[in-house]
Scaffold this active site. Structure first.
Site, PDB file in Angstrom:
ATOM      1  N   ASP A  48       0.841  -1.199   0.000  1.00  0.00           N
ATOM      2  CA  ASP A  48       0.000   0.000   0.000  1.00  0.00           C
ATOM      3  C   ASP A  48       0.881   1.256   0.000  1.00  0.00           C
ATOM      4  O   ASP A  48       0.374   2.382  -0.039  1.00  0.00           O
ATOM      5  CB  ASP A  48      -1.031  -0.005   1.137  1.00  0.00           C
ATOM      6  CG  ASP A  48      -0.406  -0.022   2.520  1.00  0.00           C
ATOM      7  OD1 ASP A  48       0.834  -0.140   2.625  1.00  0.00           O
ATOM      8  OD2 ASP A  48      -1.162   0.073   3.506  1.00  0.00           O
ATOM      9  N   SER A  49       2.203   1.056  -0.031  1.00  0.00           N
ATOM     10  CA  SER A  49       3.121   2.177  -0.304  1.00  0.00           C
ATOM     11  C   SER A  49       2.783   2.816  -1.647  1.00  0.00           C
ATOM     12  O   SER A  49       3.260   3.910  -1.952  1.00  0.00           O
ATOM     13  CB  SER A  49       4.573   1.692  -0.296  1.00  0.00           C
ATOM     14  OG  SER A  49       4.726   0.561  -1.129  1.00  0.00           O
ATOM     15  N   ASP A  87      -0.954  -6.168   0.099  1.00  0.00           N
ATOM     16  CA  ASP A  87      -1.306  -5.493   1.353  1.00  0.00           C
ATOM     17  C   ASP A  87      -2.806  -5.334   1.503  1.00  0.00           C
ATOM     18  O   ASP A  87      -3.510  -5.007   0.530  1.00  0.00           O
ATOM     19  CB  ASP A  87      -0.705  -4.073   1.355  1.00  0.00           C
ATOM     20  CG  ASP A  87       0.584  -4.015   2.151  1.00  0.00           C
ATOM     21  OD1 ASP A  87       0.816  -4.880   3.007  1.00  0.00           O
ATOM     22  OD2 ASP A  87       1.369  -3.072   1.901  1.00  0.00           O
ATOM     23  N   LYS A 116      -1.020  -9.376   3.436  1.00  0.00           N
ATOM     24  CA  LYS A 116      -0.254  -8.826   4.566  1.00  0.00           C
ATOM     25  C   LYS A 116      -1.089  -7.746   5.242  1.00  0.00           C
ATOM     26  O   LYS A 116      -1.748  -6.961   4.563  1.00  0.00           O
ATOM     27  CB  LYS A 116       1.063  -8.237   4.046  1.00  0.00           C
ATOM     28  CG  LYS A 116       1.814  -7.360   5.044  1.00  0.00           C
ATOM     29  CD  LYS A 116       3.251  -7.130   4.636  1.00  0.00           C
ATOM     30  CE  LYS A 116       3.539  -5.874   3.839  1.00  0.00           C
ATOM     31  NZ  LYS A 116       3.091  -4.601   4.426  1.00  0.00           N
ATOM     32  N   GLU A 118      -1.067  -5.047   8.987  1.00  0.00           N
ATOM     33  CA  GLU A 118      -0.171  -4.458   9.985  1.00  0.00           C
ATOM     34  C   GLU A 118      -0.669  -4.657  11.410  1.00  0.00           C
ATOM     35  O   GLU A 118      -1.875  -4.613  11.661  1.00  0.00           O
ATOM     36  CB  GLU A 118      -0.020  -2.950   9.701  1.00  0.00           C
ATOM     37  CG  GLU A 118       0.627  -2.679   8.354  1.00  0.00           C
ATOM     38  CD  GLU A 118       0.827  -1.201   8.064  1.00  0.00           C
ATOM     39  OE1 GLU A 118       0.603  -0.361   8.961  1.00  0.00           O
ATOM     40  OE2 GLU A 118       1.219  -0.899   6.922  1.00  0.00           O
ATOM     41  N   GLU A 185       9.753  -3.957  10.150  1.00  0.00           N
ATOM     42  CA  GLU A 185      10.179  -2.668   9.572  1.00  0.00           C
ATOM     43  C   GLU A 185      10.768  -1.768  10.651  1.00  0.00           C
ATOM     44  O   GLU A 185      10.162  -1.545  11.711  1.00  0.00           O
ATOM     45  CB  GLU A 185       8.974  -1.978   8.905  1.00  0.00           C
ATOM     46  CG  GLU A 185       9.362  -0.640   8.276  1.00  0.00           C
ATOM     47  CD  GLU A 185       8.353  -0.094   7.276  1.00  0.00           C
ATOM     48  OE1 GLU A 185       7.327  -0.748   7.016  1.00  0.00           O
ATOM     49  OE2 GLU A 185       8.617   1.010   6.747  1.00  0.00           O
TER      50      GLU A 185
END
Ligand code: KIV
Length: 276
Positions: A48-49, A87, A116, A118, A185
């Site tokens: 999602d960057s 993501d 993925k 978070e 990260e």
């Protein structure tokens, strides 16, 4: 799961079984996906960057499921034989497990082999729910960009004993819940190494030192073209410590990707200067 997903997961397990480092790069479209597949990147991350590097925002908070499925389909079209992690964007997994499962399956149907999301803590039961319904899950711990506002900016995590212990506990809980991979990260290299030596799932580091099971970089960082949000002057932007511009050292994007793969596999990247 996609028909050839389990083969791809088996191939990945073989890498870790033989102690070979896993290479992961973010990818958002078919052209780059094709180049990355040809060069042999192990895992493509539809991160999602993309909210930052494609859309020009200064965070990932406005990325939607429609954006993610669109880009996942594009990447899968360009790299049909490569393992793809997609993501789950903000709002797609936090509220209830049924909605998380539906959104995860949408990403899998769009071509992802794994999803993925978070966070640890409350997210552990979501991971367990998805994994028990056959969806391979990657947990993302340490600095979690979707919580940038709560974390007070882009800051290294796990520096104090208490916060390091929390990240370790989250990693163990996620592992026990059945996740198949953990991204770490911006955490101290020593903590990332301890986690890697403690849990079964492979760890993929970004700013987490050389002793993770593999590494990930954002494509635009690898080729040195990310200079911050669209509305800010490039001169105001400073790349994070963990970034290395591989294009500077080579003559083409293909060569830069190949150099990244080689450096991760021979463990010359990340060096101390890229770690915390
Ligand atoms: O979205 C992304 O690119 C990521 C990486 C920074 C790991 O989550």
């Amino acid at each position: 799961m996609q028909p050839n997903s389990s083969n791809k997961i088996n191939n990945l397990s073989k890498l870790t079984a033989f102690g070979e480092k896993i290479t992961m790069l973010t990818c958002y479209d078919a052209s780059f996906a094709k180049v990355m597949e040809l060069e042999g990147v192990d895992v493509l991350l539809v991160g999602d960057s993309l909210g930052m590097v494609l859309q020009g925002a200064d965070n990932t908070l406005n990325v939607s499921m429609h954006h993610m499925t669109y880009h996942t389909k594009s990447v899968a079209a360009g790299a049909p034989n490569t393992f793809i992690v997609a993501d789950m964007p903000v709002g797609s997994y936090e509220h209830d497990n049924e909605a998380a499962l539906k959104n995860a399956q949408w990403l899998i149907k769009s071509g992802a082999s794994m999803v993925k999301f978070e966070g640890g803590g409350d997210r552990v039961e979501t991971a367990r729910y998805l994994a028990s319904h056959g969806v391979p899950v990657c947990a993302h711990l340490g600095f979690t960009p979707q919580s940038v506002n709560q974390l007070g900016g882009y800051k290294i995590q796990g520096k104090t004993e208490a916060s390091a212990q929390k990240i370790m506990n989250d990693a163990k809980a996620m592992d026990e819940a059945g996740v198949s991979m953990v991204v770490l990260e911006m955490v101290p290299a020593t903590l990332a190494e301890q986690i890697t030596n403690t849990i079964k799932a492979p760890t993929i580091g970004i700013g987490a030192g050389v002793n993770c099971s593999g590494q990930v970089l954002v494509l635009q960082d690898l080729i040195g073209i990310y200079t911050g949000p669209a509305d800010k002057a490039p001169s105001d932007f400073k790349s994070p410590r963990f970034v290395r511009n591989f294009l500077k050292e080579t003559n083409s994007i293909q060569e830069a990707i190949a150099a990244y793969i080689k450096a991760v596999k021979d463990q010359s990247f990340p060096a101390e200067e890229h770690s915390y």
